[in-house]
Design a protein around this motif. Structure first.
Motif, PDB file in Angstrom:
ATOM      1  N   GLU A   1       0.837  -1.202   0.000  1.00 50.09           N
ATOM      2  CA  GLU A   1       0.000   0.000   0.000  1.00 50.09           C
ATOM      3  C   GLU A   1       0.876   1.258   0.000  1.00 50.09           C
ATOM      4  O   GLU A   1       1.873   1.330   0.710  1.00 50.09           O
ATOM      5  N   ASP A   2       0.478   2.265  -0.795  1.00 47.24           N
ATOM      6  CA  ASP A   2       1.187   3.539  -0.833  1.00 47.24           C
ATOM      7  C   ASP A   2       0.711   4.459   0.281  1.00 47.24           C
ATOM      8  O   ASP A   2      -0.493   4.613   0.491  1.00 47.24           O
ATOM      9  N   TYR A   3       1.674   5.055   0.973  1.00 40.26           N
ATOM     10  CA  TYR A   3       1.411   6.016   2.042  1.00 40.26           C
ATOM     11  C   TYR A   3       2.265   7.260   1.821  1.00 40.26           C
ATOM     12  O   TYR A   3       3.377   7.181   1.287  1.00 40.26           O
ATOM     13  N   LEU A   4       1.743   8.373   2.289  1.00 38.31           N
ATOM     14  CA  LEU A   4       2.529   9.588   2.438  1.00 38.31           C
ATOM     15  C   LEU A   4       2.718   9.792   3.928  1.00 38.31           C
ATOM     16  O   LEU A   4       1.783   9.584   4.711  1.00 38.31           O
ATOM     17  N   VAL A   5       3.905  10.188   4.341  1.00 32.62           N
ATOM     18  CA  VAL A   5       4.199  10.426   5.747  1.00 32.62           C
ATOM     19  C   VAL A   5       4.612  11.882   5.892  1.00 32.62           C
ATOM     20  O   VAL A   5       5.582  12.321   5.282  1.00 32.62           O
ATOM     21  N   VAL A   6       3.834  12.645   6.680  1.00 27.55           N
ATOM     22  CA  VAL A   6       4.109  14.055   6.941  1.00 27.55           C
ATOM     23  C   VAL A   6       4.792  14.142   8.300  1.00 27.55           C
ATOM     24  O   VAL A   6       4.282  13.612   9.300  1.00 27.55           O
ATOM     25  N   ILE A   7       5.956  14.827   8.327  1.00 26.36           N
ATOM     26  CA  ILE A   7       6.790  14.836   9.522  1.00 26.36           C
ATOM     27  C   ILE A   7       7.130  16.272   9.922  1.00 26.36           C
ATOM     28  O   ILE A   7       7.573  17.063   9.095  1.00 26.36           O
ATOM     29  N   GLY A   8       6.910  16.596  11.220  1.00 24.92           N
ATOM     30  CA  GLY A   8       7.326  17.874  11.780  1.00 24.92           C
ATOM     31  C   GLY A   8       6.565  19.058  11.238  1.00 24.92           C
ATOM     32  O   GLY A   8       5.480  18.928  10.683  1.00 24.92           O
TER      33      GLY A   8
END
Length: 190
Positions: free
Chosen positions: A141-148
């Motif tokens: 599965e494709d995910y985007l991870v937003v950090i900080g």
């Protein structure tokens, strides 16, 4: 002998991103000369409805029109690509203390913008800029991870459990170490 016309070059800017998809670089937004310091108007929409494209093999730039509504967070947003889509998160609107936590996609084949998650102060990542975003694959599965990120402390509720927030350099703003995942197949953000 006639002089050769100079090749097109994008205007100077800051607070933008350039993302590679295939043999092309796609550059959008940023603080540019004459960018209106307003939430939204026709001039700002016109300036933000183009994509700067560089063909890596030739080094030539061109400016191409886009369709759909581009994000309002034009400065300090985060960007990442998955396949033929570039995803844009958050950003600063270029006026007052207007930050976003919206997520948009941009299709490099159709040059069309699509809003996936609108800006709201009631869920998801805080409204912010100067965060980062990466694309990952978990169990196929494709995910985007937003950090900080960095944004206002007054209208960002609720805070993410376990995340840390600290006063920023500008009073009324905070920086954070939030980590949020966006599952592309279900439009699910947590």
């Amino acid at each position: 002998m006639a002089a050769k016309a100079p090749d097109y070059q994008p205007v100077k800017r800051r607070g933008h991103s350039t993302v590679r998809v295939g043999d092309y670089l796609y550059m959008w937004g940023g603080d540019q000369p004459d960018l209106p310091e307003v939430h939204d108007n026709e001039k700002k929409k016109s300036m933000c409805s183009v994509m700067e494209v560089c063909h890596l093999r030739t080094g030539r730039w061109e400016q191409k029109p886009t369709t759909g509504n581009p994000p309002l967070g034009v400065r300090g947003y985060a960007a990442a690509a998955i396949g033929r889509e570039i995803f844009y998160f958050g950003g600063y609107c270029n006026h007052d203390v207007c930050y976003h936590n919206s997520l948009y996609s941009f299709n490099v084949d159709t040059f069309k913008w699509k809003e996936l998650s609108p800006t709201t102060s009631h869920h998801g990542p805080m409204m912010k800029h100067h965060c980062d975003m990466i694309a990952i694959k978990v169990n196929g599965e494709d995910y985007l991870v937003v950090i900080g990120g960095y944004g206002p402390s007054s209208n960002n509720i609720p805070k993410q459990p376990g995340a840390q927030y600290s006063e920023g350099l500008i009073p009324g703003n905070q920086q954070c170490n939030e980590i949020h995942f966006y599952k592309l197949s279900t439009d699910w953000l947590h």
